[in-house]
Structures are given as structure tokens and as C-alpha cells.
Design a protein around this motif. Sequence first.
Motif, PDB file in Angstrom:
ATOM      1  N   LEU A   1      -4.559  -7.997  -2.340  1.00 44.67           N
ATOM      2  CA  LEU A   1      -4.214  -6.663  -2.809  1.00 44.67           C
ATOM      3  C   LEU A   1      -2.721  -6.454  -2.640  1.00 44.67           C
ATOM      4  CD1 LEU A   1      -7.188  -4.844  -1.144  1.00 44.67           C
ATOM      5  CD2 LEU A   1      -6.832  -5.045  -3.599  1.00 44.67           C
ATOM      6  N   LEU A   2      -2.077  -6.070  -3.735  1.00 44.24           N
ATOM      7  CA  LEU A   2      -0.643  -5.797  -3.723  1.00 44.24           C
ATOM      8  C   LEU A   2      -0.422  -4.332  -4.040  1.00 44.24           C
ATOM      9  CD1 LEU A   2       0.529  -8.783  -5.967  1.00 44.24           C
ATOM     10  CD2 LEU A   2       0.440  -8.716  -3.478  1.00 44.24           C
ATOM     11  N   ASN A   3       0.635  -3.758  -3.445  1.00 46.08           N
ATOM     12  CA  ASN A   3       0.971  -2.385  -3.824  1.00 46.08           C
ATOM     13  C   ASN A   3       1.769  -2.414  -5.118  1.00 46.08           C
ATOM     14  OD1 ASN A   3       3.660  -2.963  -3.165  1.00 46.08           O
ATOM     15  ND2 ASN A   3       3.586  -1.869  -1.226  1.00 46.08           N
ATOM     16  N   SER A   4       2.188  -1.260  -5.584  1.00 39.90           N
ATOM     17  CA  SER A   4       2.875  -1.180  -6.880  1.00 39.90           C
ATOM     18  C   SER A   4       4.232  -1.872  -6.879  1.00 39.90           C
ATOM     19  CB  SER A   4       3.028   0.277  -7.315  1.00 39.90           C
ATOM     20  OG  SER A   4       3.750   1.000  -6.343  1.00 39.90           O
ATOM     21  N   GLU A   5       4.792  -2.154  -5.686  1.00 36.93           N
ATOM     22  CA  GLU A   5       6.057  -2.887  -5.602  1.00 36.93           C
ATOM     23  C   GLU A   5       5.844  -4.397  -5.484  1.00 36.93           C
ATOM     24  OE1 GLU A   5       5.744  -0.083  -3.213  1.00 36.93           O
ATOM     25  OE2 GLU A   5       6.445   1.086  -4.932  1.00 36.93           O
ATOM     26  N   GLY A   6       4.587  -4.833  -5.481  1.00 40.39           N
ATOM     27  CA  GLY A   6       4.281  -6.256  -5.388  1.00 40.39           C
ATOM     28  C   GLY A   6       4.176  -6.762  -3.962  1.00 40.39           C
ATOM     29  N   LYS A   7       4.197  -5.877  -2.970  1.00 46.45           N
ATOM     30  CA  LYS A   7       4.070  -6.272  -1.574  1.00 46.45           C
ATOM     31  C   LYS A   7       2.595  -6.434  -1.221  1.00 46.45           C
ATOM     32  CE  LYS A   7       4.964  -4.775   3.113  1.00 46.45           C
ATOM     33  NZ  LYS A   7       5.196  -3.627   3.975  1.00 46.45           N
ATOM     34  N   LYS A   8       2.276  -7.529  -0.550  1.00 48.88           N
ATOM     35  CA  LYS A   8       0.889  -7.777  -0.155  1.00 48.88           C
ATOM     36  C   LYS A   8       0.490  -6.782   0.928  1.00 48.88           C
ATOM     37  CE  LYS A   8      -0.432 -11.528   2.197  1.00 48.88           C
ATOM     38  NZ  LYS A   8      -0.885 -12.898   2.485  1.00 48.88           N
ATOM     39  N   ILE A   9      -0.622  -6.079   0.698  1.00 53.82           N
ATOM     40  CA  ILE A   9      -1.121  -5.143   1.701  1.00 53.82           C
ATOM     41  C   ILE A   9      -2.392  -5.646   2.372  1.00 53.82           C
ATOM     42  CG2 ILE A   9      -0.020  -3.120   0.686  1.00 53.82           C
ATOM     43  CD1 ILE A   9      -2.752  -2.353  -0.497  1.00 53.82           C
ATOM     44  N   ALA A  10      -3.076  -6.599   1.737  1.00 52.37           N
ATOM     45  CA  ALA A  10      -4.290  -7.148   2.340  1.00 52.37           C
ATOM     46  C   ALA A  10      -4.695  -8.429   1.630  1.00 52.37           C
ATOM     47  CB  ALA A  10      -5.430  -6.134   2.273  1.00 52.37           C
ATOM     48  N   GLN A  11      -5.449  -9.252   2.351  1.00 56.94           N
ATOM     49  CA  GLN A  11      -5.999 -10.479   1.792  1.00 56.94           C
ATOM     50  C   GLN A  11      -7.400 -10.644   2.341  1.00 56.94           C
ATOM     51  OE1 GLN A  11      -3.337 -13.787   1.685  1.00 56.94           O
ATOM     52  NE2 GLN A  11      -4.968 -15.301   1.807  1.00 56.94           N
ATOM     53  N   THR A  12      -8.332 -11.002   1.483  1.00 56.16           N
ATOM     54  CA  THR A  12      -9.720 -11.179   1.888  1.00 56.16           C
ATOM     55  C   THR A  12     -10.363 -12.239   0.999  1.00 56.16           C
ATOM     56  OG1 THR A  12     -11.766  -9.974   2.417  1.00 56.16           O
ATOM     57  CG2 THR A  12     -10.597  -9.289   0.417  1.00 56.16           C
ATOM     58  N   GLY A  13     -11.652 -12.368   1.087  1.00 58.11           N
ATOM     59  CA  GLY A  13     -12.377 -13.337   0.271  1.00 58.11           C
ATOM     60  C   GLY A  13     -13.743 -12.780  -0.078  1.00 58.11           C
ATOM     61  N   TYR A  14     -14.681 -13.668  -0.311  1.00 57.98           N
ATOM     62  CA  TYR A  14     -16.048 -13.278  -0.649  1.00 57.98           C
ATOM     63  C   TYR A  14     -16.735 -12.687   0.575  1.00 57.98           C
ATOM     64  CZ  TYR A  14     -21.031 -13.808  -1.573  1.00 57.98           C
ATOM     65  OH  TYR A  14     -22.366 -13.573  -1.711  1.00 57.98           O
ATOM     66  N   ARG A  15     -17.476 -11.628   0.350  1.00 57.68           N
ATOM     67  CA  ARG A  15     -18.300 -11.007   1.395  1.00 57.68           C
ATOM     68  C   ARG A  15     -19.663 -10.695   0.790  1.00 57.68           C
ATOM     69  NH1 ARG A  15     -15.050  -7.927   5.577  1.00 57.68           N
ATOM     70  NH2 ARG A  15     -16.941  -6.691   5.782  1.00 57.68           N
ATOM     71  N   ARG A  16     -20.695 -11.013   1.507  1.00 58.67           N
ATOM     72  CA  ARG A  16     -22.052 -10.703   1.049  1.00 58.67           C
ATOM     73  C   ARG A  16     -22.276  -9.198   1.072  1.00 58.67           C
ATOM     74  NH1 ARG A  16     -25.779 -15.259   1.592  1.00 58.67           N
ATOM     75  NH2 ARG A  16     -24.563 -17.017   2.346  1.00 58.67           N
ATOM     76  N   GLY A  17     -23.237  -8.757   0.272  1.00 55.78           N
ATOM     77  CA  GLY A  17     -23.617  -7.356   0.320  1.00 55.78           C
ATOM     78  C   GLY A  17     -23.576  -6.641  -1.011  1.00 55.78           C
ATOM     79  N   GLY A  18     -23.055  -7.294  -2.036  1.00 61.09           N
ATOM     80  CA  GLY A  18     -23.041  -6.695  -3.360  1.00 61.09           C
ATOM     81  C   GLY A  18     -21.797  -5.886  -3.655  1.00 61.09           C
ATOM     82  N   ALA A  19     -21.774  -5.336  -4.863  1.00 61.52           N
ATOM     83  CA  ALA A  19     -20.590  -4.662  -5.386  1.00 61.52           C
ATOM     84  C   ALA A  19     -20.244  -3.389  -4.620  1.00 61.52           C
ATOM     85  CB  ALA A  19     -20.772  -4.354  -6.869  1.00 61.52           C
ATOM     86  N   GLU A  20     -21.229  -2.584  -4.297  1.00 64.14           N
ATOM     87  CA  GLU A  20     -20.948  -1.328  -3.600  1.00 64.14           C
ATOM     88  C   GLU A  20     -20.292  -1.598  -2.250  1.00 64.14           C
ATOM     89  OE1 GLU A  20     -23.977  -2.017  -4.932  1.00 64.14           O
ATOM     90  OE2 GLU A  20     -24.153  -0.562  -6.554  1.00 64.14           O
ATOM     91  N   ALA A  21     -20.830  -2.556  -1.510  1.00 60.11           N
ATOM     92  CA  ALA A  21     -20.267  -2.911  -0.205  1.00 60.11           C
ATOM     93  C   ALA A  21     -18.862  -3.492  -0.361  1.00 60.11           C
ATOM     94  CB  ALA A  21     -21.174  -3.901   0.519  1.00 60.11           C
ATOM     95  N   TYR A  22     -18.653  -4.264  -1.420  1.00 66.32           N
ATOM     96  CA  TYR A  22     -17.331  -4.869  -1.616  1.00 66.32           C
ATOM     97  C   TYR A  22     -16.298  -3.797  -1.977  1.00 66.32           C
ATOM     98  CZ  TYR A  22     -14.217  -8.806  -2.226  1.00 66.32           C
ATOM     99  OH  TYR A  22     -13.197  -9.702  -2.068  1.00 66.32           O
ATOM    100  N   VAL A  23     -16.679  -2.842  -2.782  1.00 67.07           N
ATOM    101  CA  VAL A  23     -15.772  -1.740  -3.119  1.00 67.07           C
ATOM    102  C   VAL A  23     -15.413  -0.973  -1.848  1.00 67.07           C
ATOM    103  CG1 VAL A  23     -15.626   0.495  -4.293  1.00 67.07           C
ATOM    104  CG2 VAL A  23     -16.448  -1.521  -5.536  1.00 67.07           C
TER     105      VAL A  23
END
Length: 108
Positions: free
Chosen positions: A74-96
Motif C-alpha cells: 500500500l502506497l500513499n498518494s506521494e508513492g511512499k510505502k505505508i504497509a506491506q502484507t500478503g495473502y490472508r485466509r478469511g475471504g474478501a470481507e476480512a481482507y478489506v
Amino acid sequence: VLGELFLLKVCVLSDFQVDKEVFSQQAFKDYAKDNLVTVFLDFPAKKKISDELKKQNAELAKKYKIRGYPTVILLNSEGKKIAQTGYRRGGAEAYVKHLKSLIEKGSK
């Protein structure tokens, strides 16, 4: 738009899982449509790609310290990384919910 979502992936089982369980689901699509600019980048493991694309992928992997796939950055509007993650179980709602949490923490 709160940030940009980058998915860097190779062809392994978990990549198909994240596509099937998260990115193809309406809950994720609705959230992304209103909150994210999504960019999906392919880092193929076996498929032949040009030297130019190999170089680009290597530079991106180095810049964002990619160590596993799939990787979501995830990058902010200036292109700075604010977070990094990967796959997580639990479906779309949990991932959102997970993404919202990362964005909130990264925006502070």
C-alpha cells in the motif's frame, strides 16, 4: 483515493487462492473501486519474459523488498510505502478489514 494497492505475484497456489477468495469477490471490488488505485504486477516463475521485464521486476523487488509472493504493498498518494502484507485466509470481507487497518496505521 487513499492509496495504491500493488499485488506482485507468481504462479503458485496461494496466488490463485488470493485471486479466488479476495480480488475477484464483490466486497473487495466495491472497496477498491472507491478507495484504491489497484495495480497488479506479474512476476512469473516459469513463463518466458523479456529481459526488459526481468530487469523491471528485479528493480521493483529490490525497491519494495519483496521476499515472497503474493505481496501487497500500500502506497500513499506521494508513492511512499505505508504497509506491506500478503495473502490472508478469511475471504474478501476480512481482507478489506485488514487493508483498512493497515491504511489507518500507515496514515498516522
